[in-house]
Design an enzyme around this catalytic site. Structure first.
Site, short mmCIF file in Angstrom:
data_model
loop_
_atom_site.label_atom_id
_atom_site.label_comp_id
_atom_site.label_asym_id
_atom_site.label_seq_id
_atom_site.Cartn_x
_atom_site.Cartn_y
_atom_site.Cartn_z
CD GLU A 18 -34.87 93.04 88.24
OE1 GLU A 18 -33.71 92.63 88.46
OE2 GLU A 18 -35.18 93.69 87.22
CG ASN A 101 -32.65 100.35 89.59
OD1 ASN A 101 -31.81 101.06 90.13
ND2 ASN A 101 -32.73 100.22 88.29
CG ASP A 119 -43.98 107.60 88.22
OD1 ASP A 119 -43.82 106.37 88.34
OD2 ASP A 119 -45.04 108.18 88.53
CG ASN A 151 -31.43 97.73 85.94
OD1 ASN A 151 -31.44 97.13 87.01
ND2 ASN A 151 -32.49 97.77 85.15
CG ASP A 213 -33.34 94.52 83.96
OD1 ASP A 213 -32.90 94.84 85.07
OD2 ASP A 213 -34.57 94.50 83.70
#
Length: 300
Positions: A18, A101, A119, A151, A213
């Site tokens: 990522e 993130n 979660d 994100n 994403d």
């Protein structure tokens, strides 16, 4: 793993990449389940930079060159000191309701940090999330609320606009950045479907026409994003027109960035899926590359 047409492999054999970042002629990466940050040169040679036991994600740099990295599970942003030590830069527990993130850091050293909002891997009910702002002194502030899995985040070259991919929202949002780092009202940068009812994860995923994403800006103001449900990377114009869509075949695409000597190499984080139990048990993640026409711009 079948290599889709037009791609080359830069590095492979990891768990789940990522937050790719191009800096100092290297690609920097977080590998979730080996808990490490690595950087890779253009020949694919790997150097380990740090261990992040609670799972690394988003990265950025302070004006003095120190690395900031998200520590997902304990909801912190860590700072790498000149001697290589990782110390706590900020604790986001007061803002984040799920794993922290992706992140983008502006020219002043302010970090805008997303979180899951619930979660995800533990089967929790979906919920919107609050985007955090971490100032250079480590203080934490709620920057924007009610986001659908904020994100990949980007800042335009003039430093005036924050663009946030909402993976579960059928949209990408934009905010004006005020001089003190506060954000103006949310607006659609692009939207391509209704907001899903946040009932359960399978229903949400089924309602998504695309799930942006990790993402990156280019010099024409378009966004490249990895479509987490579509096995592709997409180049989208403001307003939502798809300018280009490149299939990653049998591999999922979960983040991308532009870099290389001329900024025209598209680096894509691929893996068979994003399921934690499967990715922990395998070494199937890779970075694929291809050349595009328009170089990267802005941050990250």
């Amino acid at each position: 793993m079948a290599l889709a047409p037009r791609f080359s492999v830069l590095v492979s054999g990891y768990t789940f990449f990522e937050s790719p970042r191009w800096r100092d002629d290297h690609l920097w990466l977080s590998d979730f389940y080996t808990h490490q940050i690595i950087r890779v040169d253009r020949q694919g040679r790997v150097e380990k930079i740090a261990d992040v036991p609670q799972q690394p994600s988003g990265m950025g740099w302070l004006p003095d060159g120190r690395l900031l990295v998200v520590s997902m599970r304990d909801r912190k942003v860590l700072r790498r000191e000149a001697d290589g030590r990782l110390v706590t830069h900020a604790d986001l527990s007061s803002v984040a309701n799920g794993h922290v993130n992706d992140m983008v850091v502006d020219a002043q050293g302010r970090a805008y940090v997303g979180n899951f909002g619930f979660d995800l891997m533990g089967g929790g009910a979906p919920h919107t999330a609050t985007l955090a702002r971490v100032d250079p002194d480590g203080s934490v502030h709620a920057a924007a609320e009610g986001l659908y899995f904020p994100n990949g985040s980007m800042i335009t070259p003039d430093g005036q606009t924050l663009i946030v991919a909402e993976t579960m929202g059928n949209r990408i949002s934009a905010f004006d950045i005020q001089p003190d780092g506060q954000l103006g009202p949310r607006r659609d940068w692009a939207a391509w479907g209704p907001l899903p009812a946040m009932t359960d994860v399978p229903s949400v995923l089924g309602a998504l026409k695309a799930a942006p994403d990790g993402a990156t800006l280019d010099a024409e103001g378009a966004v490249w994003f990895a479509d987490a449900v579509g096995h592709r990377v997409v180049r989208m114009a403001p307003g939502g027109e798809i300018l280009e869509s490149i299939s990653t075949g049998d591999q999922g695409a979960f983040a991308c960035t532009l870099g290389g000597p001329d900024g025209r190499t598209l680096f894509i984080c691929v893996a068979p899926d994003f399921l934690e139990h499967a990715r922990q048990a395998a070494r199937e993640a890779a970075i694929w590359t291809t050349t595009v026409n328009v170089p990267g711009a802005g941050r990250p």
